[in-house]
Design a protein around this motif. Structure first.
Motif, PDB file in Angstrom:
ATOM      1  N   GLU A   4      79.055  67.015  -9.718  1.00 37.61           N
ATOM      2  CA  GLU A   4      78.809  67.053  -8.281  1.00 37.61           C
ATOM      3  C   GLU A   4      79.450  65.855  -7.588  1.00 37.61           C
ATOM      4  O   GLU A   4      80.095  65.989  -6.544  1.00 37.61           O
ATOM      5  CB  GLU A   4      77.293  67.060  -8.042  1.00 37.61           C
ATOM      6  N   ARG A   5      79.288  64.674  -8.185  1.00 42.97           N
ATOM      7  CA  ARG A   5      79.825  63.452  -7.582  1.00 42.97           C
ATOM      8  C   ARG A   5      81.342  63.364  -7.704  1.00 42.97           C
ATOM      9  O   ARG A   5      82.000  62.734  -6.875  1.00 42.97           O
ATOM     10  CB  ARG A   5      79.186  62.220  -8.235  1.00 42.97           C
ATOM     11  N   MET A  11      82.228  58.006 -13.549  1.00 42.66           N
ATOM     12  CA  MET A  11      80.957  58.361 -12.928  1.00 42.66           C
ATOM     13  C   MET A  11      79.820  58.326 -13.939  1.00 42.66           C
ATOM     14  O   MET A  11      78.696  57.932 -13.619  1.00 42.66           O
ATOM     15  CB  MET A  11      81.066  59.753 -12.298  1.00 42.66           C
ATOM     16  N   LEU A  35      73.160  58.195  -5.670  1.00 43.11           N
ATOM     17  CA  LEU A  35      73.428  59.079  -6.803  1.00 43.11           C
ATOM     18  C   LEU A  35      72.366  60.157  -6.985  1.00 43.11           C
ATOM     19  O   LEU A  35      72.411  60.904  -7.962  1.00 43.11           O
ATOM     20  CB  LEU A  35      73.524  58.255  -8.102  1.00 43.11           C
ATOM     21  N   SER A  45      70.367  63.586  -6.761  1.00 43.90           N
ATOM     22  CA  SER A  45      70.856  64.959  -6.715  1.00 43.90           C
ATOM     23  C   SER A  45      69.700  65.929  -6.890  1.00 43.90           C
ATOM     24  O   SER A  45      68.674  65.597  -7.492  1.00 43.90           O
ATOM     25  CB  SER A  45      71.888  65.173  -7.830  1.00 43.90           C
TER      26      SER A  45
END
Length: 219
Positions: free
Chosen positions: A122-123, A134, A168, A170
């Protein structure tokens, strides 16, 4: 067991197939429609006399006894249906998804490794080249492994604060370490596919994040 029931060393049938009561669906080319079936090793039995759909069959209070009684003369061979399914031969009987008129729900929590990879994906915005960077960033933010955190615990709440502060957090982490289990619709009626069937994947996709899942049908 027939070699045709083997997929690269992994059987398409469970290890306890000799004593298991296996229900499924087969596309019957003679009638041009699905048939509810029972599978016993290399024999496939037509259960159409019991129910027209799996959802109807599972509503029977005498389900197990009725199915076993109906398993008299096999109509097909499992090995032949498996071969037709894997070669996508629509001209022969082939396996369909074992569920039909049931809405498929998902309930529970996400596997930790998969959950972290989802956050990373996602990031990264789908850029696999940034995954290692990441992954290290998420690890530093947590100060160690998230696998030791008990969902819904004070430690999980503290980890959530840290991840939010680092930008961060989610929805996937909410599922994995949050206090509440997740229940959502996984797939609508008649949307799942059977053994060997093709699925659609975007041509531009370069990210693969497989996730094992357990399936339970509640009756």
């Amino acid at each position: 067991m027939s070699a045709a029931l083997d997929l690269g060393g992994a059987s398409v049938l469970p290890d306890d197939v000799a004593r298991a009561l296996l229900i499924g669906r087969v596309w019957d080319v003679e009638t041009g429609g699905p048939r509810v079936v029972a599978v016993q090793e290399d024999d496939v039995f037509d259960l159409q006399q019991l129910a027209g759909t799996v959802s109807e069959l599972l509503e029977r209070p005498d389900l197990a006894a009725a199915v076993r009684t109906a398993m008299t003369l096999p109509r097909w061979k499992t090995s032949e249906i498996v071969h037709a399914s894997l070669t996508q031969d629509a001209a022969r009987p082939h396996f369909l998804a074992p569920v039909d008129l049931q809405v498929i729900k998902a309930c529970g929590v996400t596997f930790v490794d998969s959950m972290i990879e989802r956050v990373i994906e996602e990031r990264c915005g789908g850029d696999a080249s940034r995954a290692a960077e990441m992954r290290e960033l998420v690890g530093r933010a947590l100060g160690g492994s998230i696998s030791s955190i008990r969902p819904g615990s004070p430690a999980a709440a503290e980890a959530k604060k840290v991840l939010i502060a680092e930008g961060l957090w989610s929805q996937y982490l909410e599922v994995g370490i949050g206090p509440d289990p997740e229940v959502f619709t996984k797939a609508p009626v008649l949307s799942s596919v059977g053994l060997g069937a093709g699925i659609g994947i975007p041509a531009f996709s370069s990210w693969n994040n497989p996730e094992p899942e357990l399936v339970l049908i509640a009756t």
